[in-house]
Design an enzyme around this catalytic site. Structure first.
Site, mmCIF file in Angstrom:
data_model
loop_
_atom_site.group_PDB
_atom_site.id
_atom_site.type_symbol
_atom_site.label_atom_id
_atom_site.label_comp_id
_atom_site.label_asym_id
_atom_site.label_seq_id
_atom_site.Cartn_x
_atom_site.Cartn_y
_atom_site.Cartn_z
ATOM 1 N N THR A 213 -1.476 -1.758 -5.190
ATOM 2 C CA THR A 213 -2.255 -0.814 -4.387
ATOM 3 C C THR A 213 -2.720 0.267 -5.336
ATOM 4 O OG1 THR A 213 -0.913 -1.144 -2.405
ATOM 5 C CG2 THR A 213 -1.981 0.982 -2.565
ATOM 6 N N GLY B 204 0.122 -3.281 6.162
ATOM 7 C CA GLY B 204 1.182 -2.623 5.397
ATOM 8 C C GLY B 204 1.173 -1.119 5.630
ATOM 9 N N ASP B 205 1.751 -0.403 4.693
ATOM 10 C CA ASP B 205 1.839 1.056 4.816
ATOM 11 C C ASP B 205 0.534 1.764 4.449
ATOM 12 O OD1 ASP B 205 2.251 0.114 2.172
ATOM 13 O OD2 ASP B 205 3.015 2.071 1.574
ATOM 14 N N ARG C 226 -1.455 -9.011 9.064
ATOM 15 C CA ARG C 226 -0.353 -8.123 8.656
ATOM 16 C C ARG C 226 -0.934 -6.808 8.124
ATOM 17 N NH1 ARG C 226 0.942 -5.526 3.470
ATOM 18 N NH2 ARG C 226 3.185 -5.203 3.395
HETATM 19 N N1 ASP Z 1 2.084 -1.062 -0.139
HETATM 20 C C1 ASP Z 1 1.190 -2.187 -0.083
HETATM 21 C C2 ASP Z 1 1.465 -2.999 1.132
HETATM 22 O O1 ASP Z 1 2.620 -3.133 1.489
HETATM 23 C C3 ASP Z 1 1.274 -3.077 -1.244
HETATM 24 C C4 ASP Z 1 1.635 -2.454 -2.543
HETATM 25 O O2 ASP Z 1 1.501 -1.293 -2.758
HETATM 26 O O3 ASP Z 1 2.053 -3.146 -3.445
HETATM 27 O O4 ASP Z 1 0.536 -3.539 1.694
#
Ligand code: ASP
Length: 353
Positions: A203, A233-234, A231
């Site tokens: 990210t 994510g955060d 899905r």
């Molecule tokens: N945080 C991101 C997610 O879970 C992925 C990442 O930062 O590696 O989608």
């Protein structure tokens, strides 16, 4: 140890002691205080973003426009397989992007999740903020919203990403009908070879402070590779993958999004800064809480420590910055006092422990 890093160490040690945990190791030279000009922090893949954002802020740009222009460089880069165009796809081979942004001076926010076909989801997130009464738009609705604003549609799956995905598809199970090329792998051992093609995270997050003490941030990603379609994510969740409070500071995250969401990660870091912690100590505080809140055996190593990594990157209104990860070895990008560089992140546990 400088006064600043000593203070960070003492604060984080006090926090960890208060939580009954193990005192974390702190890498050297991880935190600091910006004395003049813009302060910009980003993940390790964000050196070009911090440079760009700082130069725009020096030229008078708004902090949000600056950080978004910074991460656009990485979103549009086909070689970064964790963000935007060229990102690794979901399990069906379709790239789905997540992003959010926050503008400190107006205390406003916007986000998109599971957005397909648009290279720069951070720009769409900013439009959700500026041109709707909503904060988060997802999936088909987000794509239609982007179309309404004239965004060009592109197949985000580059040939390189497609080949990596196909390898995963052919090897992740020996109980389906997908077969790897005979000269590459023994079909009976397909499942065994999964270790060479793990799911990957990645990210970019970027937060900035200008000389008027205005703060903004953005986070953007293609998320977990080979995820179940839809899905989220955060990264597009305000308070998880990003939080900005113009009176306190800002934080963004990368790594296992599910763990960040469960502790409202970036919000937790900013709240810790509100109560007086330096950015680095606040990041470690949130990571320690995450480690303590990780109970499921499948998420733990044999020694009880998290079997994943998460990183936080934070700046405070008074010009301090710091980054921390669960595991040692992480770096972050920072532009401070006119210098753009990579720094070592602090950590909870030495890798291999
Ligand atoms: N945080 C991101 C997610 O879970 C992925 C990442 O930062 O590696 O989608």
């Amino acid at each position: 140890m400088s006064d600043v890093s000593r203070r960070g160490f003492l604060q984080s040690a006090a926090v960890v002691a208060a939580s009954g945990g193990v005192v974390p190791a702190i890498a050297k030279a991880t935190s600091g205080t910006n004395k003049r000009g813009p302060l910009v922090i980003s993940s390790a893949n964000g050196l070009r973003a911090t440079e760009k954002a700082a130069s725009m802020i020096r030229g008078g740009a708004d902090t949000l426009d600056a950080v978004i222009a910074g991460v656009n460089i990485v979103e549009e880069d086909p070689d970064d397989m964790s963000v935007g165009y060229g990102g690794l796809p979901n399990e069906d081979g379709v790239v789905e992007l997540d992003s959010c942004c926050m503008h400190g001076p107006t205390a406003d926010a916007g986000a998109v999740a599971s957005l397909r076909n648009i290279k720069t989801p951070s720009k769409v997130a900013r439009l959700v903020m500026r041109r709707t009464d909503h904060v988060l738009i997802v999936g088909e609705g987000a794509l239609r919203f982007a179309r309404a604003h004239g965004f060009e549609e592109t197949n985000l799956l580059t040939d390189k990403a497609r080949r990596v995905w196909l390898k995963w598809k052919e090897r992740h199970s020996d109980r389906d009908d997908w077969i790897a090329p005979a000269n590459e792998v023994d079909p009976k051992k397909q499942a065994d070879s999964l270790a060479g093609h793990p799911q990957t995270y990645g990210t970019i997050t970027c937060c900035a402070l200008n000389e008027k003490s205005e703060i903004s941030g953005v986070t953007t990603t293609s998320g977990l590779s080979y995820k179940i379609p839809g899905r989220v994510g955060d990264s597009p969740i305000i308070g998880a993958g990003l939080f900005v409070d113009n009176e306190v500071g800002a934080c963004g995250s990368t790594g296992r999004g599910e763990a960040v969401i469960k502790i409202c990660g970036s919000h937790t870091v900013v709240e810790a800064m509100r109560h007086g912690m330096d950015p680095e100590a606040a990041c470690l505080h949130a990571l320690k809480r995450m480690a303590n809140h990780t109970k499921l055996p499948r998420l733990l190593k044999k020694n009880g420590k998290p079997a994943f990594d998460v990183k936080f990157y934070a700046i405070s209104k008074d010009g301090k910055f710091g980054g921390a990860a669960i595991w040692s070895g992480a770096k972050f990008s920072v532009y401070s006092d006119g210098e753009n560089r990579l720094e070592d992140a602090a950590f909870l546990y030495e890798r291999g422990a």
